[in-house]
Scaffold this motif. Structure first.
Motif, PDB file in Angstrom:
ATOM      1  N   ARG A   1    -103.703  -3.850 -76.948  1.00  0.00           N
ATOM      2  CA  ARG A   1    -103.175  -5.237 -77.580  1.00  0.00           C
ATOM      3  C   ARG A   1    -102.801  -6.331 -76.512  1.00  0.00           C
ATOM      4  NH1 ARG A   1     -99.944  -4.462 -82.509  1.00  0.00           N
ATOM      5  NH2 ARG A   1     -97.923  -4.683 -81.320  1.00  0.00           N
ATOM      6  N   GLN A   2    -102.241  -5.580 -75.713  1.00  0.00           N
ATOM      7  CA  GLN A   2    -101.551  -6.665 -74.467  1.00  0.00           C
ATOM      8  C   GLN A   2    -102.393  -7.157 -73.403  1.00  0.00           C
ATOM      9  OE1 GLN A   2     -99.063  -3.842 -72.505  1.00  0.00           O
ATOM     10  NE2 GLN A   2     -97.046  -4.307 -74.078  1.00  0.00           N
ATOM     11  N   GLU A   3    -103.756  -6.182 -73.340  1.00  0.00           N
ATOM     12  CA  GLU A   3    -104.984  -6.820 -72.778  1.00  0.00           C
ATOM     13  C   GLU A   3    -105.558  -7.990 -73.384  1.00  0.00           C
ATOM     14  OE1 GLU A   3    -107.517  -3.541 -71.557  1.00  0.00           O
ATOM     15  OE2 GLU A   3    -106.003  -3.063 -70.175  1.00  0.00           O
TER      16      GLU A   3
ATOM     17  N   ASP B   1     -94.515  -7.141 -76.896  1.00  0.00           N
ATOM     18  CA  ASP B   1     -95.751  -7.565 -76.090  1.00  0.00           C
ATOM     19  C   ASP B   1     -95.443  -8.409 -75.230  1.00  0.00           C
ATOM     20  OD1 ASP B   1     -97.107  -4.987 -76.848  1.00  0.00           O
ATOM     21  OD2 ASP B   1     -97.721  -6.224 -78.581  1.00  0.00           O
ATOM     22  N   LEU B   2     -95.270  -9.933 -75.686  1.00  0.00           N
ATOM     23  CA  LEU B   2     -94.821 -11.070 -74.883  1.00  0.00           C
ATOM     24  C   LEU B   2     -94.056 -10.895 -73.876  1.00  0.00           C
ATOM     25  CD1 LEU B   2     -95.785 -13.498 -77.806  1.00  0.00           C
ATOM     26  CD2 LEU B   2     -97.118 -13.252 -75.954  1.00  0.00           C
ATOM     27  N   ALA B   3     -93.040 -10.352 -74.393  1.00  0.00           N
ATOM     28  CA  ALA B   3     -91.927 -10.202 -73.385  1.00  0.00           C
ATOM     29  C   ALA B   3     -92.209  -9.280 -72.264  1.00  0.00           C
ATOM     30  CB  ALA B   3     -90.636  -9.358 -74.208  1.00  0.00           C
ATOM     31  N   ILE B   4     -93.040  -8.279 -72.543  1.00  0.00           N
ATOM     32  CA  ILE B   4     -93.603  -7.373 -71.388  1.00  0.00           C
ATOM     33  C   ILE B   4     -94.400  -7.975 -70.398  1.00  0.00           C
ATOM     34  CG2 ILE B   4     -94.839  -5.392 -71.017  1.00  0.00           C
ATOM     35  CD1 ILE B   4     -93.506  -4.088 -73.410  1.00  0.00           C
ATOM     36  N   LEU B   5     -95.253  -8.909 -71.104  1.00  0.00           N
ATOM     37  CA  LEU B   5     -96.046  -9.438 -70.181  1.00  0.00           C
ATOM     38  C   LEU B   5     -95.664 -10.809 -69.354  1.00  0.00           C
ATOM     39  CD1 LEU B   5     -99.236  -9.587 -72.974  1.00  0.00           C
ATOM     40  CD2 LEU B   5     -99.056  -8.301 -70.791  1.00  0.00           C
ATOM     41  N   THR B   6     -94.541 -11.154 -70.043  1.00  0.00           N
ATOM     42  CA  THR B   6     -94.069 -12.225 -69.268  1.00  0.00           C
ATOM     43  C   THR B   6     -93.000 -11.684 -68.166  1.00  0.00           C
ATOM     44  OG1 THR B   6     -93.633 -13.188 -71.369  1.00  0.00           O
ATOM     45  CG2 THR B   6     -92.495 -14.662 -69.507  1.00  0.00           C
ATOM     46  N   MET B   7     -92.324 -10.499 -68.382  1.00  0.00           N
ATOM     47  CA  MET B   7     -91.401  -9.935 -67.369  1.00  0.00           C
ATOM     48  C   MET B   7     -92.207  -9.272 -66.357  1.00  0.00           C
ATOM     49  SD  MET B   7     -88.410  -8.066 -69.043  1.00  0.00           S
ATOM     50  CE  MET B   7     -89.173  -6.645 -69.725  1.00  0.00           C
TER      51      MET B   7
END
Ligand code: ADP
Length: 211
Positions: free
Chosen positions: A6-8, A39-45
């Protein structure tokens, strides 16, 4: 860091359509904004995405490799150092060999009575000295050590990658970590950084344990 599928997909959406709001991404995936939030938090971090208030998410353009390289290039010596093991310059080769075994290290640093760094002793320096006929108790380490100013040193806030380059360039196993004293006229040893510390960093990177 490995991304979930999903993150991809999120990264792909932002790459194509960014800047795009979280709401719009959620809509594209038929999910709620709340479901996407972690997911958005992980991708931003992790640096894949950047978020601007009232604009939305956009792709930073950095590959996983680039981010890893950036991470490595920010790690400093003090995050992976070991304690130094020192011997006095008046110590004998015999004493140094005992210290090396007892302390379980591969490199000893030699200091004078003011704890100023004056030399380095490696395993092979001690082996070489043991090949002669002379009694090891009677040879001071100061005769066989690599001495100042030929010692490669580093400071606690130097980058680990600079240390790794020096180890490869000079073909040595470790560096003393020093502080300058008396206006830079002498160094005191405060730590040690070796190939083992750098291997530990590699393991942490592989386990995604480097912040
Ligand atoms: P070994 O000799 O056991 O393979 P090294 O490769 O670390 O271990 O040492 C090679 C030579 O470089 C030795 O003569 C040693 O005294 C010297 N040496 C080790 N560390 C340093 C250093 N930080 N700066 C300068 N010389 C060093």
């Amino acid at each position: 860091m490995e991304l979930t599928s999903r993150q991809e997909i999120i990264v792909e959406i932002v790459k194509e359509s960014g800047p795009i709001t979280g709401e719009q991404i959620a809509e594209r995936l038929s999910l709620t904004r709340a479901t996407l939030r972690p997911d958005l938090a992980i991708l931003t971090m992790a640096g894949y995405l950047d978020a601007r208030p009232r604009v939305g998410y956009f792709y930073t353009g950095k590959s996983g490799n680039q981010m890893l390289a950036e991470k490595v290039k920010n790690i400093t010596v003090n995050e992976y150092q070991s304690r130094p093991v020192v011997v006095q310059e008046s110590a004998s080769v015999y004493d140094a060999i005992c210290t090396m075994f007892l302390e379980d290290v591969g490199t000893l640093f030699v200091v004078d009575k003011h704890i100023t760094l004056v030399g380095v002793l490696s395993r092979k320096d001690l082996l070489r000295a043991s090949l002669g006929k002379q009694a090891l108790e009677s040879i001071p380490v100061s005769i066989i050590m690599t001495r100042m100013p030929n010692i490669t040193v580093c400071k606690q806030d130097d980058l680990i990658i600079e240390v790794a380059n020096k180890l490869i360039d000079k073909q040595i196993d470790g560096l003393p970590i020093v502080v300058e004293v008396d206006y830079g006229s002498r160094f005191e040893v405060v730590g040690r950084i070796t190939k083992t510390n750098i291997t530990a960093l590699l393991v942490d990177l592989a386990n995604d344990e480097v912040i």
